[in-house]
Design an enzyme around this catalytic site. Structure first.
Site, PDB file in Angstrom:
ATOM      1  CE  LYS A   5      -2.896   9.593   9.282  1.00 25.07           C
ATOM      2  NZ  LYS A   5      -2.841   8.170   9.653  1.00 25.07           N
TER       3      LYS A   5
ATOM      4  CG  ASP B 135      -8.041  13.052   7.712  1.00 25.38           C
ATOM      5  OD1 ASP B 135      -7.474  14.016   8.245  1.00 25.38           O
ATOM      6  OD2 ASP B 135      -8.079  11.911   8.208  1.00 25.38           O
TER       7      ASP B 135
ATOM      8  CG  ASP C  40      -8.599  12.611  12.209  1.00 22.19           C
ATOM      9  OD1 ASP C  40      -8.555  12.498  10.971  1.00 22.19           O
ATOM     10  OD2 ASP C  40      -7.920  11.905  12.971  1.00 22.19           O
TER      11      ASP C  40
ATOM     12  CB  SER D 263      -9.853   8.953  10.411  1.00 24.83           C
ATOM     13  OG  SER D 263      -8.801   9.447   9.646  1.00 24.83           O
ATOM     14  CG  HIS D 264     -10.088   8.221   6.076  1.00 22.31           C
ATOM     15  ND1 HIS D 264      -9.291   7.869   7.149  1.00 22.31           N
ATOM     16  CD2 HIS D 264     -10.381   7.077   5.435  1.00 22.31           C
ATOM     17  CE1 HIS D 264      -9.098   6.555   7.126  1.00 22.31           C
ATOM     18  NE2 HIS D 264      -9.750   6.050   6.093  1.00 22.31           N
TER      19      HIS D 264
ATOM     20  CG  ASP E  85      -4.951  12.067  10.958  1.00 22.84           C
ATOM     21  OD1 ASP E  85      -5.766  12.201  10.022  1.00 22.84           O
ATOM     22  OD2 ASP E  85      -4.933  11.062  11.709  1.00 22.84           O
ATOM     23  NE  ARG E  86      -5.906   9.004   6.144  1.00 22.31           N
ATOM     24  CZ  ARG E  86      -6.352   7.933   5.524  1.00 22.31           C
ATOM     25  NH1 ARG E  86      -6.943   8.054   4.353  1.00 22.31           N
ATOM     26  NH2 ARG E  86      -6.230   6.740   6.073  1.00 22.31           N
TER      27      ARG E  86
HETATM   28  C1  G1P Z   1      -5.500   3.361   6.655  1.00 21.33           C
HETATM   29  C2  G1P Z   1      -4.193   3.670   5.960  1.00 21.33           C
HETATM   30  C3  G1P Z   1      -3.066   3.667   6.961  1.00 21.33           C
HETATM   31  C4  G1P Z   1      -3.379   4.668   8.081  1.00 21.33           C
HETATM   32  C5  G1P Z   1      -4.739   4.367   8.672  1.00 21.33           C
HETATM   33  C6  G1P Z   1      -5.155   5.437   9.665  1.00 21.33           C
HETATM   34  O1  G1P Z   1      -5.436   2.097   7.263  1.00 21.33           O
HETATM   35  O2  G1P Z   1      -3.945   2.762   4.913  1.00 21.33           O
HETATM   36  O3  G1P Z   1      -1.873   4.011   6.311  1.00 21.33           O
HETATM   37  O4  G1P Z   1      -2.416   4.587   9.085  1.00 21.33           O
HETATM   38  O5  G1P Z   1      -5.729   4.330   7.645  1.00 21.33           O
HETATM   39  O6  G1P Z   1      -5.233   6.691   9.067  1.00 21.33           O
HETATM   40  P1  G1P Z   1      -6.014   0.774   6.573  1.00 21.33           P
HETATM   41  O7  G1P Z   1      -7.464   1.047   6.262  1.00 21.33           O
HETATM   42  O8  G1P Z   1      -5.232   0.573   5.319  1.00 21.33           O
HETATM   43  O9  G1P Z   1      -5.799  -0.307   7.585  1.00 21.33           O
HETATM   44 ZN    ZN Z   2      -7.439  11.049   9.936  1.00 25.67          ZN
END
Ligand code: G1P
Ligand code: ZN
Length: 552
Positions: free
Chosen positions: A385, A286, A288, A122-123, A290-291
């Site tokens: 998302k 981000d 992948d 992801s990010h 989704d954000r």
């Molecule tokens: C974080 C975000 C959460 C999101 C997740 C996946 O998780 O806060 O809202 O669903 O990434 O993108 P966290 O690191 O807080 O557990």
């Molecule tokens: Zn992501």
């Protein structure tokens, strides 16, 4: 018909001596350093557990792709060969292995697949020194349910061998069909289907009209997966000038950046919008895809507010013109959307953090839109998302309302009041210190009711527990809540997605409908809450940090 066929490949059974122990239960995948993923049999062990656990693997269709980070195509090759060994009938992957998370969700749904494996952290940063991840999605296109991830976890505990066929890697450079043993491998363009879906949801003609007027936009793909999607969408289809997409070529290490669309990691984009006059609208996604982060000239849209604005204006988007079934937000997300839902007379659900909880509500047709404060917004069109979808929603609303982003925000607040909101992240802190800090506040909770925080009386203090309204399942320990009598809130959570030490998240919210107080700086509006929780939680002392790493 397949364009190439391997001579019948042999299935090998590989014994593993070191047990695989560190998949965290309850998460929809595995996220670790790239180095860890390169260690012997590590990736293979997790894939074996997935293929042994998912329903319908034998004879089923599987979707595989990723965000293009370091390790992406090696993982696709391993998954192809292991899927063939496990009797998958058809595996669909994409050119250059590029597939955003929302596009994967759509493919799973539209191709009737048993699920998908998405390669992304992801990010998180990428590259040999960054992170890699394997996410598992189910047949509804959403993150695998907790029971499936728990089953995958328990399988990893006893696993001592895996099956893989011996075959050379399939070329992903262009679309085509291949055969590995009995399994068909279809390499498709990972962008076409997704953009076709977007054309069904939005009125592209209207958005094109906006972009062709004096309304310059800039999208920052942060060298991650959305680059090719955004270039085709904004430049080829919507005719925006070529400079409208920044960092549009996916790179294995995201150019050394952190593909997280927030004010810290997408600071160059933020600077263009907040301090410059060249663009009317800016957005980023981000790793992948989704954000999303939304910016107007001189205006940052808080993700909680973004969900509220999309809800209030959804009728302007063709796919939602008939209204919304309901909406949902994660618990730490601000109550801005609740106020809109109340006005619209629709349900608003409060779920734990993480997209999978929205899945049940979407599948049961109880909600149409949902979102999280962490830059995630989505709808019933997929079960993840969706960053570019959110950007298109904003552009559609702007095209219809013919005003600026900051006018939309000001109008929204004067109509519904403003939920000042901020998230303070303390990243990479010592895991024991973080746990001790969290446990201490948890122990204090029963005694907090009736006490004061930031001059306000505490009405309720608990650890959020969720009962799923569809299947009745109960999920406990979803974050410490301190709710004040004036509806202000402070939430404390430990991140479940970080890979270095622990990340403490402190969420702060305060509502006002006082017309003279609608345009304060969030940190100023939340000052006394911030101070109050820092003292109560001994946050600076216990994290050893004087200020958060990231403030949103
Ligand atoms: C974080 C975000 C959460 C999101 C997740 C996946 O998780 O806060 O809202 O669903 O990434 O993108 P966290 O690191 O807080 O557990
Ligand atoms: Zn992501």
């Amino acid at each position: 018909m397949p364009t190439s066929a391997e001579s019948k490949p042999s299935i090998q059974t590989i014994a593993i001596n070191t047990p695989f122990t560190d998949q965290k239960p309850g998460t929809s995948g595995l996220r670790k350093s790239s180095k860890q993923f390169e260690s012997s049999h590590y990736l293979e062990s997790f894939i074996e557990a997935i293929l042994k656990t998912l329903t319908g693997v034998q004879g089923g269709t599987l979707i595989v792709g990723g965000d293009g980070r370091y390790g992406n195509n090696r993982a696709i090759d391993v998954i192809i060969r292991m899927a063939a060994a496990h009797g998958v009938r058809k595996l669909i992957t994409t050119t250059n292995g590029i597939l955003s998370t929302p596009a994967a969700s759509h493919l799973i749904r539209s191709r009737d697949a048993i699920g998908g494996i998405i390669l992304s952290a992801s990010h998180n940063s990428g590259g040999p020194d960054g992170d890699f991840g394997v996410k598992v999605n189910g047949s509804n296109g959403g993150p695998a349910s907790e029971s499936v991830t728990n089953e995958i976890f328990s399988y990893t505990q006893t696993l001592n061998q895996y099956k893989i066929v011996n075959a050379s890697a399939i070329s992903l450079t262009s679309p085509g069909q291949h055969l590995i043993g009995e399994m068909i491998v279809e390499v498709i363009d990972g962008i076409d289907d997704y953009l076709a879906l977007m054309q069904k949801i939005f009125d592209f003609e209207k958005i094109r009209g906006l972009l062709n007027k004096d309304f310059p936009i800039v999208f920052d793909a942060l060298h991650a997966v959305t680059g090719p999607y955004a270039r085709r969408l904004f430049i080829d289809i919507l005719n925006a000038p070529s400079g409208s997409v920044r960092n549009g070529i996916p790179l294995e290490d995201f150019g050394g950046g952190h593909p997280d669309p927030n004010l810290t990691y997408a600071s160059k984009l933020a600077d263009l919008l907040l301090n410059g006059k060249d663009y009317c609208f800016g957005a980023a996604c981000d790793g992948d895809g989704d954000r999303n982060m939304i910016l107007g000239q001189g205006c940052f849209v808080n993700p909680s507010d973004s969900l509220a604005v999309l809800t209030a204006n959804a009728h302007l988007v063709p796919a939602y013109a008939d209204g919304l079934l309901g909406v949902a937000r994660s618990m730490p997300t601000s109550s801005a959307v609740d106020a809109v839902a109340k006005d619209l007379g629709i349900d608003c659900f409060e779920t734990p953090t993480g997209w999978k909880f929205f899945g049940n509500l979407l599948d049961a047709n109880r909600i149409t839109l949902c979102g999280e404060e962490s830059f995630g917004t989505g709808s019933s069109h997929v079960r993840e998302k969706d960053g570019l979808w959110a950007v298109l929603c904003w552009l559609q609303i702007l095209a219809e309302r013919k005003c600026t982003v900051s006018e939309i925000m000001t109008n929204h607040w004067s109509r519904f009041g403003r939920h000042y909101y901020s998230r303070h992240d303390y990243e990479a802190i010592d895991a024991n210190a973080a746990q001790a800090l969290y446990s201490r506040i948890e122990t204090l909770l029963p005694r907090l009711k009736g006490e004061k925080l930031a001059g306000n009386t505490i009405k309720q203090a608990d650890n959020f527990c969720y009962q799923d309204p569809i299947d009745g399942s109960i999920t406990k320990n979803q974050g410490l809540r301190i709710l004040l009598e004036d509806t202000s809130r402070v939430i404390i959570r430990l991140s479940g997605t970080g890979t270095k030490g622990a990340t403490l998240r402190v969420y702060l919210e305060k509502y006002t409908n006082n017309k003279d107080e609608l345009s304060l700086d969030s940190q100023v509006a939340l000052k006394s809450l911030i101070k109050g929780i820092n003292v109560l939680g001994e946050i600076h002392e216990r994290t050893g940090m004087n200020q958060p790493t990231v403030i949103t």
